[in-house]
Design an enzyme around this catalytic site. Structure first.
Site, short mmCIF file in Angstrom:
data_model
loop_
_atom_site.label_atom_id
_atom_site.label_comp_id
_atom_site.label_asym_id
_atom_site.label_seq_id
_atom_site.Cartn_x
_atom_site.Cartn_y
_atom_site.Cartn_z
N LYS A 53 0.84 -1.20 0.00
CA LYS A 53 0.00 0.00 0.00
C LYS A 53 0.87 1.25 0.00
CE LYS A 53 -3.94 -2.33 2.16
NZ LYS A 53 -4.75 -2.59 3.38
N GLN A 97 -4.96 -1.46 9.79
CA GLN A 97 -4.86 -2.78 9.16
C GLN A 97 -5.48 -3.84 10.07
OE1 GLN A 97 -3.91 -3.15 6.02
NE2 GLN A 97 -4.09 -5.37 5.98
N ASP A 120 -10.95 2.89 4.11
CA ASP A 120 -11.35 1.48 4.02
C ASP A 120 -12.87 1.36 3.88
OD1 ASP A 120 -9.38 -0.49 3.95
OD2 ASP A 120 -8.88 -0.18 6.07
N1 GUN Z 1 -7.04 -6.86 6.16
C1 GUN Z 1 -7.32 -7.58 5.05
N2 GUN Z 1 -7.85 -6.79 4.09
C2 GUN Z 1 -7.91 -5.55 4.60
C3 GUN Z 1 -8.37 -4.30 4.08
O1 GUN Z 1 -8.84 -4.16 2.93
N3 GUN Z 1 -8.26 -3.24 4.91
C4 GUN Z 1 -7.78 -3.37 6.18
N4 GUN Z 1 -7.72 -2.28 6.94
N5 GUN Z 1 -7.34 -4.50 6.69
C5 GUN Z 1 -7.42 -5.59 5.89
#
Ligand code: GUN
Length: 308
Positions: A53, A97, A120
């Site tokens: 990311k 996350q 998100d």
């Molecule tokens: N863990 C797995 N996929 C995601 C996501 O798209 N966003 C976040 N914040 N955590 C994750």
């Protein structure tokens, strides 16, 4: 024999557009979107995702920062950090996350993110907008799946959509999105009875359960579109060979990294489905691309820049 439905071409296209817009804002306003990602603890998969990311944000000309806090971080500390980030003008996107360590209540933490910075799309206010089928920041993986189906001209309206998995990240928001697109949606989970009977009704089958190669051909209707959201780590070389046969790339992955990434769908499903998204290079690249687009969208919304 079906075709592989890769996500990379579309992901690159989305990112290219974001990059152009970011460059435009840099030139016009000398401001670019800023993303801050929070990681609590040392989850190996989370670290890999966050690195990707960060690297992607920087490639697209955005600012990006990862804050890594220890496993035993308290909720009050985390919430006060999020509050600070919420007040920082140059921070457009905040993401926490998941999964968080079990000592923390992830709903409580997510709810403390200001909705306009919740890239998100997990905040109740953003999920509420989604249920109401109105504008807002939407969860990245479900948005990516929808965009991929549209990109490949796969219709949703009137189709039977079966989603296996009811997570906040994928299953539940995707069900709302597919309903908004006039699909006929069923969500299955660990308590569903006769799972293969339900999944084999699906014109579009989405697997988001987190169990490697769980969806075998008997779960799939001939000619179905199958989307594999699974990201499972497989370290066992003989199991890998049982699934994929002789596969030098995966063999090398196991030798060098200690694992190969596999989906929730058994590779044999390609023989029965019309389309199947691969793992890796299927849905994964789209999740990152949509996060980039959400960060740009948050930047624009916060500044009332809706024209572009
Ligand atoms: N863990 C797995 N996929 C995601 C996501 O798209 N966003 C976040 N914040 N955590 C994750």
């Amino acid at each position: 024999m079906g075709s592989w439905l890769e996500g990379k071409t579309l992901a690159d296209k989305i990112k290219e557009k974001v990059k152009e817009e970011v460059a435009g804002f840099q030139k016009k306003m000398e401001q670019v979107p800023g993303l801050v990602a929070i990681l609590v603890g040392e989850n190996r998969a989370s670290k890999v995702y966050l690195r990707s990311k960060k690297k992607n944000s920087e490639k697209l000309g955005m600012r990006s920062e990862i804050l890594n806090f220890p496993e035993d971080t308290e909720a009050s500390f985390l919430k006060s950090k999020i509050k600070d980030l919420g007040q920082r003008e140059e921070v457009d996107g905040i993401l926490v996350q998941l999964p968080l360590p079990s000592s923390l209540n992830s709903n409580e933490i997510i709810t403390s993110i200001p909705p306009e910075k919740d890239v998100d799309g997990f905040h109740p206010s953003n999920l509420g907008n989604l249920l109401m089928n109105q504008d807002g920041l939407k969860p990245c993986t479900p948005s990516g799946i929808l965009e991929l189906l549209k990109f490949r001209n796969i219709p949703i309206e009137g189709k039977r959509v079966v989603i296996v998995g009811r997570s906040l990240i994928v299953g539940k928001p995707l069900a709302a999105m597919m309903t908004n697109e006039n699909g006929t949606v069923t969500i299955c989970h660990s308590k569903t009875k006769d799972l293969p009977l339900v999944t084999s009704e699906a014109d579009i089958l989405i697997a988001a359960i987190g169990r490697g190669a769980f969806i075998t051909p008997e779960f799939v209707k001939p000619g179905a579109v199958v989307v594999d959201v699974g990201m499972n780590y497989l370290a066992d070389k003989s199991k890998m060979e049982e699934l994929f046969g002789k596969d030098e790339k995966r063999e090398k992955n196991i030798e060098e990294k200690g694992y190969t990434l596999i989906g929730d769908v058994h590779p044999q499903v390609i023989e029965k489905a019309e389309y199947l998204t691969p793992v890796p290079r299927g849905v994964g690249p789209l999740t990152v691309a949509l996060l980039m687009r959400n960060t740009l969208e948050a930047f624009k919304r916060r500044r009332n820049l809706f024209s572009t």
